[in-house]
Design a protein around this motif. Structure first.
Motif, PDB file in Angstrom:
ATOM      1  N   ALA A 257      -9.623   2.866  -0.148  1.00 57.36           N
ATOM      2  CA  ALA A 257      -9.664   2.895  -1.615  1.00 57.36           C
ATOM      3  C   ALA A 257      -8.847   1.767  -2.230  1.00 57.36           C
ATOM      4  N   CYS A 258      -8.198   0.949  -1.397  1.00 57.67           N
ATOM      5  CA  CYS A 258      -7.464  -0.203  -1.959  1.00 57.67           C
ATOM      6  C   CYS A 258      -8.291  -1.461  -1.704  1.00 57.67           C
TER       7      CYS A 258
ATOM      8  N   ALA B 145      -3.093   3.303   6.179  1.00 57.47           N
ATOM      9  CA  ALA B 145      -3.628   1.974   6.524  1.00 57.47           C
ATOM     10  C   ALA B 145      -5.146   1.983   6.715  1.00 57.47           C
TER      11      ALA B 145
ATOM     12  N   ASN C  23      -7.364   1.367   4.233  1.00 55.19           N
ATOM     13  CA  ASN C  23      -7.923   0.358   3.309  1.00 55.19           C
ATOM     14  C   ASN C  23      -9.110   0.864   2.494  1.00 55.19           C
TER      15      ASN C  23
ATOM     16  N   SER D 225      -7.384   1.902  -5.857  1.00 56.81           N
ATOM     17  CA  SER D 225      -6.770   3.223  -5.916  1.00 56.81           C
ATOM     18  C   SER D 225      -6.269   3.543  -4.509  1.00 56.81           C
TER      19      SER D 225
ATOM     20  N   LEU E  10       1.216   2.466  -3.334  1.00 56.59           N
ATOM     21  CA  LEU E  10       0.005   3.066  -3.913  1.00 56.59           C
ATOM     22  C   LEU E  10      -0.052   4.528  -3.495  1.00 56.59           C
TER      23      LEU E  10
ATOM     24  N   ARG F 184       0.804  -1.220   0.000  1.00 54.34           N
ATOM     25  CA  ARG F 184       0.000   0.000   0.000  1.00 54.34           C
ATOM     26  C   ARG F 184       0.841   1.276   0.000  1.00 54.34           C
TER      27      ARG F 184
ATOM     28  N   LEU G 207      -6.723   6.411  -1.070  1.00 57.09           N
ATOM     29  CA  LEU G 207      -7.379   7.588  -0.474  1.00 57.09           C
ATOM     30  C   LEU G 207      -6.478   8.818  -0.540  1.00 57.09           C
ATOM     31  N   VAL G 208      -5.191   8.665  -0.236  1.00 61.87           N
ATOM     32  CA  VAL G 208      -4.316   9.840  -0.197  1.00 61.87           C
ATOM     33  C   VAL G 208      -3.739  10.167  -1.571  1.00 61.87           C
TER      34      VAL G 208
HETATM   35 FE1  SF4 Z   1      -3.009   3.147   2.277  1.00 58.03          FE
HETATM   36 FE2  SF4 Z   1      -5.545   3.946   2.583  1.00 58.03          FE
HETATM   37 FE3  SF4 Z   1      -4.186   4.405   0.326  1.00 58.03          FE
HETATM   38 FE4  SF4 Z   1      -4.977   1.940   0.919  1.00 58.03          FE
HETATM   39  S1  SF4 Z   1      -6.308   3.690   0.514  1.00 58.03           S
HETATM   40  S2  SF4 Z   1      -2.983   2.557   0.143  1.00 58.03           S
HETATM   41  S3  SF4 Z   1      -4.673   1.946   3.104  1.00 58.03           S
HETATM   42  S4  SF4 Z   1      -3.745   5.253   2.339  1.00 58.03           S
END
Ligand code: SF4
Ligand code: NAP
Length: 685
Positions: free
Chosen positions: A345-346, A341, A343, A357, A319, A316, A359-360
């Protein structure tokens, strides 16, 4: 005097078999869902090549099935034919052109599959899949071994540097290696040697077929975290057998998918499971890779320097920031967009059949889509009002595109609701998100005006080309008699530390914030749980004790007795809807939060109608029955309303503002929507 190199342990090269890898980072395997889209090879090539350009040492693809029975579901990616191999060629080509290395993961999902022809070591079903697997005949196991080898051969044909053979997280190979789901009486069941045979044969035959040039990685389940799982000595015996069979490197996984212990959610402290990787490493000559909740170069470097592992797998975090390694190497860890962490958008996207995708980082997994957006026209003057997640993402992206951006914030610091989220125990990673935003503002030279609430007239006069209203939300104040009683506290005042809660608390509203407030209130404990065997790591020990993770070598699956702390407070979480609270929590994180709060004694009541608050407490009806909750404090978490008066004033002055984030729509506002909306709006300037 020259500056010492940044993160020397993490950034040192390493040899994996015949391959020289430029640093100790592995971009671990993730299901991406991108394989199911049009132009999938082109999209995956862009996705992985961006990470290779950003410095990732070695990349592992998402899993590919080696035969039809192995698929995740009926549409899961397979690598069975030469045509499929040839279609994948653009992926390794793009990664190699970017200076990286990439291997393909060979995955059999076994009894986790969502297909009709489910197979496994035996007919024992998984608690997370209602389908019952058909046990493979002995000859079929040997045929499946051949399918693994053939798939690895096809990966080499496609141009990959090698393969990762997936043997963790409770998938097919784990279903052979542990007694939990292997009751076979042939050469693949019974003794440890028999249960390990399938793995050893796959690795040995793959090496024989591919020769010394191919990179062969095996992903081992270092801790199963399920009853009937392997004790440490069996895990170590398997690792040694895999080494002897010809693997170049062993990667680790922690916890089967059916485990009731969180392993990657934000509730898990950073590098919580390294102890289990370290004891495998000490038994091996080939390199070992550690994974799970490692998200900063500082933590990764310290692990390598300590000798607990030779490489660090981060999935992650790549990502969240494709340039993680380059920024670390440049001595700019402050500029890394850190995975929090969440989760959201992944993993949660994968569970809802959307491509992954972040979130950040909304660009993640959508590299082509973002590259195809219009280039900036001329340099524009942009005003953004409100420095919450939406406003920050918009201001930084606009400034990075070359525009002149002024960002106004009524408060004394940037962050908006993120400043409340980061007060919640376990959500400390939000500090990193704010650090990233602050660095981004400075690097992109956004003109930041704190403690400023610009008047609509001033914005109208300011000759801005774009005015963006990102003024966020106001907490909803429900119409309950006694709402101004001293016992009543808003969640914002509580989390910001302006008000304190007593020992007996009622929380009105069981959305994401109600649960966060419950976590905050139940965190203070009367006594800390005593760990069975101390790892002398202050944040990891209580986590392991609370969830019953044992560090003892003999513990099957690494399970021990759970010892949750005894909280100082009693908390009752209330909602009007009749359903069980918590439906709106994250798919892959909500269960762990609910389990933790239940262990800490959280009471919940659904179907409530609130009558009044007075000195006796909260008067309410539950399913029509009158009750009084004798509480010291009532915390209001009853949702939000948009704060968008500025937009109306601007329209009255003939300015057409863009509204984003909570100012645009308060319902179901979260950082995911806010950052995505802010970023995408700025891409249109
Ligand atoms: Fe990390 Fe959240 Fe992005 Fe998934 S959506 S890679 S958990 S920041
Ligand atoms: P929310 O999820 O909309 O929940 C609001 C709660 O208040 C609901 O339980 C609702 O339930 C209750 N409510 C609404 N109007 C009410 C009224 N007039 N009187 C009494 N109760 C009322 O909002 P939130 O908790 O403020 O969270 C906002 C957003 O932040 C969410 O969309 C969420 O995505 C995000 N968030 C998520 C998490 C997470 O997933 N961990 C954490 C924090 C924030 P009833 O109507 O049934 O009473």
């Amino acid at each position: 005097m020259s500056t010492p190199p940044a993160f020397p342990a993490l950034l040192a090269p390493i040899r994996l078999g015949a391959h020289a890898v430029r640093n100790r980072t592995l971009m671990g395997s993730m299901h991406t869902g991108i394989e199911r889209l049009d132009r999938s090879a082109e999209r995956l090539a862009a996705f992985y090549a961006e990470r290779a350009r950003g410095g990732a040492g070695l990349i592992v693809t998402g899993g590919f099935a080696m035969n039809a029975e192995a698929k995740l579901d009926d549409h899961g990616p397979t690598l069975i034919t030469e045509d499929e191999a040839d279609a994948l060629r653009p992926i390794p080509q793009a990664v190699h052109a970017a200076g990286g290395k990439i291997i393909l993961q060979v995955l059999h999902t076994g009894r986790y599959g969502k297909t009709s022809g489910l197979v496994g070591a035996s007919s024992i079903p998984s608690p997370i899949n209602r389908r019952v697997p058909r046990p493979l005949e002995t000859a079929e196991v040997w045929r499946t071994i051949d399918d693994y080898v053939r798939c690895a051969e096809l990966a080499m044909r496609a141009g990959f540097d090698g393969v990762e053979i997936m043997g963790s997280e409770g998938y097919f190979l784990n279903q052979f290696t542990t007694r939990r789901c292997n009751d076979r009486s042939d050469e693949f069941g019974g003794s440890v040697e028999n249960r390990h045979r399938i793995v050893v044969e796959i690795v040995r035959r793959t090496r024989e077929r591919l020769g010394p040039e191919a990179l062969i990685m095996y992903r081992i389940s270092a801790l199963d975290l399920v009853e009937g799982g392997a004790p440490a000595d069996e895990v170590i015996a398997l690792a040694r057998a895999v080494e002897a069979a010809g693997a170049d490197v062993i990667n680790t996984g922690f916890g089967w998918h059916e485990a009731r212990i969180p392993t990657i959610a934000y509730l898990v402290p950073r590098a919580a499971f390294r102890f289990a990787a370290a004891r495998i490493k000490r038994a091996l000559k080939i390199p070992l890779i550690v994974s799970n909740r490692i998200n900063t170069p500082e933590v990764a470097d310290e692990i390598i320097a300590s000798g607990d592992a030779d490489m660090v797998s981060m999935a992650r975090p790549f990502l969240a920031d494709a340039a993680f390694v380059n920024k670390a190497a440049a001595g700019r860890p402050d500029a890394i967009n850190t995975c929090i962490a969440c989760n959201q958008a992944c993993l949660d996207f994968i569970f809802t059949h959307q491509p992954t995708s972040c979130l950040v980082n909304p660009r993640a997994g959508r590299e082509l889509e973002f590259d195809e957006m219009p280039a900036p026209r001329a340099r524009r003057r942009v005003a953004v009002v409100g420095a919450g997640a939406a406003g920050l993402a918009c201001a930084i992206t606009a400034a990075q595109r070359g525009h002149e951006v002024a960002l106004y914030e009524a408060g004394a610091e940037v962050g908006g609701q993120l400043n409340l989220a980061r007060q919640v125990p376990g959500k400390e990673e939000f500090h990193e998100m704010l650090r990233y935003f602050r660095t981004g503002l400075a690097d992109a030279r956004v003109a930041l005006h704190l403690n400023r609430r610009p008047a609509a007239a001033d914005l109208a006069k300011g000759s801005f080309d774009h005015v963006v209203v990102a003024t966020g939300v106001r907490a909803r104040v429900p119409a309950i008699a006694g709402i101004d009683h001293p016992k009543v506290v808003s969640y914002a005042d509580l989390l910001a530390g302006r008000r304190q809660a007593g020992r007996r608390v009622a929380v009105i509203g069981a959305g994401g914030i109600g649960f966060d407030v419950a976590e905050y209130l139940l965190h203070e404990a009367e006594e800390a749980p005593a760990p069975a065997e101390s790892l002398t790591n202050t944040s990891v020990d209580p986590f392991l004790a609370e969830w019953g993770v044992s560090t003892a070598r003999a513990a099957p699956g690494g399970l021990g007795e759970a010892r949750p702390p005894r909280p100082l407070r009693s908390v009752t979480l209330l909602q009007r809807k009749p359903e069980k609270p918590g439906r709106t929590l994250g798919l892959s994180t909500g269960w762990a939060l609910r389990a933790r709060l239940e262990q800490r004694g959280l009471q919940t009541l659904s179907g409530c109608s609130y009558e009044r608050v007075d000195d006796a407490g909260l008067h309410l009806r539950v399913g029509g029955e009158a009750r009084v909750l004798d509480v010291d404090t009532v915390v209001i978490c009853a949702g939000q309303e948009s704060d968008n008066a500025l937009a109306d004033e601007l329209r009255g002055l003939g300015v057409a503002p863009a509204l984003i984030g909570g100012a645009e729509r308060a319902g179901e506002l979260d950082a995911l929507r806010a950052i995505d909306q802010g970023t995408r709006l700025a891409m249109t300037f």
